[in-house]
Design a protein around this motif. Sequence first.
Motif, PDB file in Angstrom:
ATOM      1  N   PHE A 180      -7.509  -2.171   9.287  1.00 22.98           N
ATOM      2  CA  PHE A 180      -7.829  -1.422   8.078  1.00 22.98           C
ATOM      3  C   PHE A 180      -7.927   0.086   8.326  1.00 22.98           C
ATOM      4  O   PHE A 180      -8.201   0.848   7.395  1.00 22.98           O
ATOM      5  N   GLN A 181      -7.671   0.498   9.550  1.00 19.98           N
ATOM      6  CA  GLN A 181      -7.890   1.898   9.913  1.00 19.98           C
ATOM      7  C   GLN A 181      -6.618   2.717  10.083  1.00 19.98           C
ATOM      8  O   GLN A 181      -6.623   3.933   9.851  1.00 19.98           O
ATOM      9  N   LYS A 182      -5.530   2.072  10.512  1.00 19.51           N
ATOM     10  CA  LYS A 182      -4.331   2.852  10.815  1.00 19.51           C
ATOM     11  C   LYS A 182      -3.068   2.046  10.567  1.00 19.51           C
ATOM     12  O   LYS A 182      -3.081   0.818  10.691  1.00 19.51           O
ATOM     13  N   PRO A 183      -2.005   2.761  10.206  1.00 21.26           N
ATOM     14  CA  PRO A 183      -1.901   4.211  10.007  1.00 21.26           C
ATOM     15  C   PRO A 183      -2.506   4.712   8.695  1.00 21.26           C
ATOM     16  O   PRO A 183      -2.630   5.906   8.482  1.00 21.26           O
ATOM     17  N   PHE A 184      -2.898   3.775   7.813  1.00 15.42           N
ATOM     18  CA  PHE A 184      -3.493   4.158   6.536  1.00 15.42           C
ATOM     19  C   PHE A 184      -4.931   3.653   6.477  1.00 15.42           C
ATOM     20  O   PHE A 184      -5.208   2.520   6.873  1.00 15.42           O
ATOM     21  N   ALA A 185      -5.815   4.488   5.992  1.00 18.53           N
ATOM     22  CA  ALA A 185      -7.238   4.154   5.991  1.00 18.53           C
ATOM     23  C   ALA A 185      -7.620   3.343   4.755  1.00 18.53           C
ATOM     24  O   ALA A 185      -7.336   3.746   3.623  1.00 18.53           O
ATOM     25  N   PHE A 186      -8.266   2.208   5.002  1.00 21.98           N
ATOM     26  CA  PHE A 186      -8.848   1.381   3.948  1.00 21.98           C
ATOM     27  C   PHE A 186     -10.313   1.159   4.303  1.00 21.98           C
ATOM     28  O   PHE A 186     -10.696   0.088   4.808  1.00 21.98           O
TER      29      PHE A 186
END
Length: 213
Positions: free
Chosen positions: A137-143
């Motif tokens: 949930f952290q990379k490459p896009f943050a959730f």
Amino acid sequence: MKKIAILLFGLSSLLGFSQEIALLKYSGGGDWYSNPTSLPNLAKFCNQNINTKISLKIPTVEVGSPDLTSYPFVHMTGHGNVVFSDNDVINLRNYLTSGGFLHIDDNFGMDQYIRKEIKRVFPDNPLIEVPSTHPIFQKPFAFPAGLPKIHEHDNKKPQAFAIIIDDRLVLLYTVETDLGDGWENQEVHNDPIDVRTKALKMGANILNYVFNN
């Protein structure tokens, strides 16, 4: 065996070969084919945004086929019944414990069936909820809040469950989100662009985890 499989998957990427992902075909009557445009769209998004080289031609592979080991990532979806044969159970377990990865995305209606079959594949490894702090949930896009909500379904909280073997997430089961519908062509569900983008970014995170862990 697991380390060898992971090495081979990673080596193909480093050498510039096309990475292949596949759609899982299963028995029981469920519509495993329900989102025909989702994986090609996800592959295209990842190639454009996270530097993957995924083939846009998405093959279908059966649960019990020896060809399953050809794909580092396999996606499974549907609305209904799922039945694994004894051979399917053994083949899928061997695949996942040897470096493979299965993403199961409930398209609304498969939950009561797939949980029973997952239990058969891993009777001693219960599904655990994946916390929002997990790298997926952290990379490459943050959730930061975890799994995004794409479709209402029962209007419950979206949840991600996993089977973890030797500290590696080998099976991801997403429910009450319907990422696959968000990956489909816009005209299929008429989802707003921001909703589809969230779904594609979460899919990219999953593939990023698969290809880098």
